[in-house]
Scaffold this motif. Sequence first.
Motif, PDB file in Angstrom:
ATOM      1  N   GLU A  85       0.825  -1.217   0.000  1.00 32.19           N
ATOM      2  CA  GLU A  85       0.000   0.000   0.000  1.00 32.19           C
ATOM      3  C   GLU A  85       0.855   1.262   0.000  1.00 32.19           C
ATOM      4  O   GLU A  85       0.332   2.373   0.117  1.00 32.19           O
ATOM      5  CB  GLU A  85      -0.933   0.004   1.204  1.00 32.19           C
ATOM      6  CG  GLU A  85      -1.999  -1.076   1.099  1.00 32.19           C
ATOM      7  CD  GLU A  85      -2.979  -1.062   2.258  1.00 32.19           C
ATOM      8  OE1 GLU A  85      -4.157  -0.811   2.002  1.00 32.19           O
ATOM      9  OE2 GLU A  85      -2.568  -1.297   3.394  1.00 32.19           O
ATOM     10  N   HIS A 104      -1.716   5.110   7.681  1.00 31.43           N
ATOM     11  CA  HIS A 104      -2.856   4.380   7.114  1.00 31.43           C
ATOM     12  C   HIS A 104      -3.230   3.248   8.067  1.00 31.43           C
ATOM     13  O   HIS A 104      -2.377   2.471   8.478  1.00 31.43           O
ATOM     14  CB  HIS A 104      -2.514   3.811   5.742  1.00 31.43           C
ATOM     15  CG  HIS A 104      -3.515   2.800   5.266  1.00 31.43           C
ATOM     16  ND1 HIS A 104      -4.862   3.084   5.180  1.00 31.43           N
ATOM     17  CD2 HIS A 104      -3.378   1.507   4.894  1.00 31.43           C
ATOM     18  CE1 HIS A 104      -5.499   2.009   4.763  1.00 31.43           C
ATOM     19  NE2 HIS A 104      -4.629   1.034   4.589  1.00 31.43           N
ATOM     20  N   HIS A 106      -6.916   0.782   9.760  1.00 29.72           N
ATOM     21  CA  HIS A 106      -8.283   0.301   9.565  1.00 29.72           C
ATOM     22  C   HIS A 106      -9.050   0.398  10.892  1.00 29.72           C
ATOM     23  O   HIS A 106      -9.517  -0.625  11.416  1.00 29.72           O
ATOM     24  CB  HIS A 106      -8.282  -1.158   9.095  1.00 29.72           C
ATOM     25  CG  HIS A 106      -7.492  -1.421   7.848  1.00 29.72           C
ATOM     26  ND1 HIS A 106      -7.109  -2.682   7.467  1.00 29.72           N
ATOM     27  CD2 HIS A 106      -7.018  -0.599   6.885  1.00 29.72           C
ATOM     28  CE1 HIS A 106      -6.430  -2.631   6.328  1.00 29.72           C
ATOM     29  NE2 HIS A 106      -6.347  -1.364   5.954  1.00 29.72           N
ATOM     30  N   HIS A 167     -12.478   0.166   2.767  1.00 28.01           N
ATOM     31  CA  HIS A 167     -11.101  -0.154   3.092  1.00 28.01           C
ATOM     32  C   HIS A 167     -10.684   0.326   4.488  1.00 28.01           C
ATOM     33  O   HIS A 167     -10.450  -0.475   5.375  1.00 28.01           O
ATOM     34  CB  HIS A 167     -10.198   0.446   1.997  1.00 28.01           C
ATOM     35  CG  HIS A 167      -8.760   0.141   2.181  1.00 28.01           C
ATOM     36  ND1 HIS A 167      -7.803   0.522   1.268  1.00 28.01           N
ATOM     37  CD2 HIS A 167      -8.083  -0.488   3.166  1.00 28.01           C
ATOM     38  CE1 HIS A 167      -6.616   0.113   1.683  1.00 28.01           C
ATOM     39  NE2 HIS A 167      -6.766  -0.493   2.836  1.00 28.01           N
TER      40      HIS A 167
HETATM   41 ZN    ZN Z   1      -5.219  -0.857   4.198  1.00 28.27          ZN
END
Ligand code: ZN
Length: 220
Positions: A85, A104, A106, A167
């Motif tokens: 990513e 980044h 989740h 996502h």
């Molecule tokens: Zn991710």
Amino acid sequence: MPMTNMFVDETEAREALVDVGRRLWERGYVSANDGNVSVRLDQERVLCTPTMVSKGCMRTSEMAIVRLADGAVLDAGDGPGPSSELPLHLGAYRARDDLRAVVHAHPLHATALAIRGEALTARLMPESVVALPRIPLAPYATPSTDAVPASILPFVHTDRACLLEQHGAISWDADLESAYLTMERLEYTAQMLLILRGLGEVRELSPAQINQISDRFGLG
Ligand SMILES: [Zn+2]
């Protein structure tokens, strides 16, 4: 690379990535090997967390150094290399020269909204209006394609973070601590919104209250 061109000390940046990774994991913002964090070392190089490693127990020697221009791995350390990513991070850095850090993750509540395809625009609390007035939603893009970094570009100049449809979430700033704290505020706001929805009608600040906040804190 002469030290004068360094944005941040590399040793300190490695330690800061370990610290932020542990905080992300401890707060439940990443599960298993998910999530990735990076720091821009200088004009040409980005230091980033390794793939396939829990962000809760990384070592400083596992961080990878990649070239900003094309993502080429310059030094994988003794880790498995950078996350797939990473283009998401590089796209943000290329778009804004003043960015020094990207986070980044989740986070559960923010990701629930992202899966529903919702932006986070409710004006719930004065702190949010001042620090994170809106959290837009970047449209879904297939992982590891150029469409992923392209999806966040409309927001990189105007916002501090956005949700990634189906996502998770991403934040960026001029320093790693600020980018991390934005991720905390983003998830807190998402969790608060979902709690309020469970209680019934969600009360937002009124336009007059928001104007007063804007005047008081000198917001545009
Ligand atoms: Zn991710």
